[in-house]
Design a protein around this motif. Sequence first.
Motif, short mmCIF file in Angstrom:
data_model
loop_
_atom_site.label_atom_id
_atom_site.label_comp_id
_atom_site.label_asym_id
_atom_site.label_seq_id
_atom_site.Cartn_x
_atom_site.Cartn_y
_atom_site.Cartn_z
N CYS A 12 1.96 -7.02 -6.77
CA CYS A 12 3.38 -6.80 -6.56
C CYS A 12 3.69 -6.63 -5.09
CB CYS A 12 3.81 -5.53 -7.31
SG CYS A 12 3.05 -4.05 -6.67
N GLY A 13 4.99 -6.56 -4.81
CA GLY A 13 5.45 -6.38 -3.45
C GLY A 13 5.51 -4.96 -2.99
N CYS A 14 5.56 -4.04 -3.56
CA CYS A 14 5.60 -3.28 -4.74
C CYS A 14 6.96 -2.61 -4.80
CB CYS A 14 4.52 -2.25 -4.81
SG CYS A 14 2.91 -2.94 -5.22
N ALA A 15 7.86 -3.14 -5.57
CA ALA A 15 9.20 -2.59 -5.69
C ALA A 15 9.14 -1.25 -6.39
CB ALA A 15 10.09 -3.54 -6.49
N PRO A 16 10.07 -0.35 -6.09
CA PRO A 16 10.04 0.96 -6.72
C PRO A 16 10.14 0.86 -8.23
CG PRO A 16 11.56 0.95 -4.86
CD PRO A 16 11.16 -0.47 -5.11
N TYR A 253 0.65 4.96 -8.30
CA TYR A 253 -0.22 4.67 -7.16
C TYR A 253 -0.07 3.21 -6.78
CZ TYR A 253 -2.61 9.06 -8.22
OH TYR A 253 -2.89 10.38 -8.46
N GLN A 254 -0.30 2.93 -5.51
CA GLN A 254 -0.35 1.56 -5.01
C GLN A 254 -1.75 1.31 -4.45
OE1 GLN A 254 1.24 0.27 -1.09
NE2 GLN A 254 2.73 -0.88 -2.30
N ILE A 255 -2.40 0.24 -4.93
CA ILE A 255 -3.72 -0.13 -4.44
C ILE A 255 -3.58 -1.26 -3.44
CG2 ILE A 255 -5.96 -1.10 -5.09
CD1 ILE A 255 -5.66 0.26 -7.78
N GLU A 256 -4.21 -1.10 -2.29
CA GLU A 256 -4.20 -2.13 -1.25
C GLU A 256 -5.59 -2.76 -1.18
OE1 GLU A 256 -2.09 -1.70 2.78
OE2 GLU A 256 -4.23 -1.55 3.28
N LEU A 257 -5.66 -4.09 -1.31
CA LEU A 257 -6.91 -4.83 -1.28
C LEU A 257 -6.91 -5.78 -0.10
CD1 LEU A 257 -9.57 -5.42 -2.88
CD2 LEU A 257 -8.32 -7.30 -3.98
N ASP A 258 -7.90 -5.62 0.78
CA ASP A 258 -8.03 -6.48 1.96
C ASP A 258 -6.75 -6.51 2.78
OD1 ASP A 258 -10.64 -7.09 1.14
OD2 ASP A 258 -9.95 -8.77 -0.10
N GLY A 259 -6.12 -5.35 2.93
CA GLY A 259 -4.96 -5.21 3.79
C GLY A 259 -3.64 -5.60 3.17
N ARG A 260 -3.61 -5.94 1.86
CA ARG A 260 -2.37 -6.35 1.22
C ARG A 260 -2.19 -5.59 -0.09
NH1 ARG A 260 -1.73 -12.72 0.85
NH2 ARG A 260 0.37 -11.99 0.31
N PRO A 261 -0.93 -5.26 -0.46
CA PRO A 261 -0.70 -4.61 -1.75
C PRO A 261 -1.20 -5.50 -2.88
CG PRO A 261 1.26 -4.47 -0.38
CD PRO A 261 0.33 -5.41 0.31
N ALA A 262 -2.00 -4.92 -3.79
CA ALA A 262 -2.58 -5.70 -4.87
C ALA A 262 -2.07 -5.28 -6.24
CB ALA A 262 -4.10 -5.58 -4.84
N THR A 263 -1.93 -4.00 -6.47
CA THR A 263 -1.59 -3.50 -7.80
C THR A 263 -0.81 -2.20 -7.69
OG1 THR A 263 -3.64 -4.42 -8.68
CG2 THR A 263 -2.53 -2.80 -10.04
N LEU A 294 -5.93 3.32 -1.50
CA LEU A 294 -4.74 3.51 -2.32
C LEU A 294 -3.94 4.69 -1.82
CD1 LEU A 294 -5.45 5.16 -5.79
CD2 LEU A 294 -7.05 5.29 -3.90
N ARG A 295 -2.68 4.75 -2.26
CA ARG A 295 -1.79 5.84 -1.91
C ARG A 295 -0.93 6.19 -3.12
NH1 ARG A 295 2.83 3.18 2.11
NH2 ARG A 295 3.40 1.42 0.77
N ALA A 296 -0.36 7.39 -3.11
CA ALA A 296 0.43 7.89 -4.23
C ALA A 296 1.91 7.91 -3.87
CB ALA A 296 -0.01 9.31 -4.59
N ARG A 297 2.76 7.61 -4.87
CA ARG A 297 4.18 7.87 -4.68
C ARG A 297 4.40 9.35 -4.98
NH1 ARG A 297 8.67 4.76 -4.19
NH2 ARG A 297 7.74 2.85 -5.05
N LEU A 298 4.91 10.09 -4.02
CA LEU A 298 5.06 11.52 -4.14
C LEU A 298 6.24 11.88 -5.04
CD1 LEU A 298 4.42 12.46 -0.39
CD2 LEU A 298 2.76 12.28 -2.26
N PRO A 299 6.30 13.11 -5.53
CA PRO A 299 7.40 13.49 -6.41
C PRO A 299 8.79 13.31 -5.79
CG PRO A 299 5.63 15.07 -6.62
CD PRO A 299 5.25 14.16 -5.48
N ASP A 300 8.89 13.33 -4.46
CA ASP A 300 10.21 13.14 -3.84
C ASP A 300 10.59 11.68 -3.72
OD1 ASP A 300 8.96 12.04 -1.51
OD2 ASP A 300 8.69 14.03 -0.68
N GLY A 301 9.75 10.77 -4.20
CA GLY A 301 10.07 9.34 -4.18
C GLY A 301 9.50 8.58 -3.01
N THR A 302 8.91 9.26 -2.03
CA THR A 302 8.32 8.59 -0.87
C THR A 302 6.84 8.33 -1.12
OG1 THR A 302 7.78 10.67 0.24
CG2 THR A 302 9.97 9.73 0.65
N TRP A 303 6.25 7.44 -0.32
CA TRP A 303 4.81 7.18 -0.41
C TRP A 303 4.05 8.17 0.44
CZ3 TRP A 303 2.92 4.34 -4.09
CH2 TRP A 303 3.65 3.27 -4.61
N GLY A 304 2.93 8.66 -0.10
CA GLY A 304 2.05 9.52 0.66
C GLY A 304 1.11 8.72 1.54
N ALA A 305 0.20 9.42 2.18
CA ALA A 305 -0.76 8.76 3.07
C ALA A 305 -1.80 8.00 2.25
CB ALA A 305 -1.46 9.81 3.94
#
Length: 318
Positions: A12-16, A253-263, A294-305
């Motif tokens: 995905c692109g990864c849309a919310p 969560y968003q998984i990044e594979l080889d520098g690009r969003p994958a899942t 990978l990184r997590a979408r936090l409860p406030d709607g933003t992406w974490g580290a």
Amino acid sequence: MAGSGLVAAVACGCAPVGGSEDGRAPGAPTGVTARAGSATSVHVMWNAVAAGPEVSAYEVYRGGKKVGDVPGSAHMLDVVRLTPSTAYVFTVRARDAVGRLGPRSVEVRATTPAAAAADRSPPTTPGGVTGRAAGGRAVQLSWSASTDDRGIVSYDVYQGDTKIHSVGGGQTATVVTGLRPHTRYSFTVRARDAADNVSPAGPPVRLTTPTGADEGPDTAPGGFRALSRLADGAYYLDLSWTPPRVDGVVTEYQIELDGRPATSLVWGGAPPRGKAAYSFYAGREARVGHRVRLRARLPDGTWGAFSVERTVTTGESA
């Protein structure tokens, strides 16, 4: 895939998740929790819903009755005037700027404790309150436990004069997210018992978040591992991690594979509180190297580290 109700949106692109970009109503809030704050109150929290147009308000229901409205910038409500020793069911709905109501969240349950007869003694003041900036948008707070003749039910966290969070009586630390970079904040903590007696505020912790939108390492998933596995002639990457310890439940969560969003992974049911795991297809060719984090979408709607980045080669063990 591991985990109850786990959904993956691949490449995905990864849309919310939960958005209404093409005119639909907002999605159902995720990460909904309910915890007794006293014998007559329950603290309900949920994750911010990302939507377009954006969410203007949230509606909180006790059973089939609406018991509160909060602005779209908030994602918590104290439901008060409840009955001691009673089980309650809560749901939350999002409403967007044009008035469309989304579906209800999953039901969450909380039971208020028994009322303490003639208890007029407040808990002692939380001591040893400390804090530090955890990037430009989060702070970590901790304190020493209060004491009470009947027991502590919850701790309330205030930003200035506004209550922004509540945690269980056995918890003495939290990470508060959704803050602004390069901004000065003042936080205090109060203890609450079952009779709704509230302690004096602990000493204020004054912090200034650093410049920039750095999420800070405390918002990153921990213990991240990536291994290669062969099954039915194909290679898979097996990932495992622990959720970041922030002020709510992480469901995406968003998984990044080889520098690009994958899942993008979304738990529709109850997400894991301990170790989480996920496995995805990596092709049939051996000795192919991949970088993954990978990184997590936090409860406030933003992406974490992002987590630490791991390098894994198909056909090779750890």
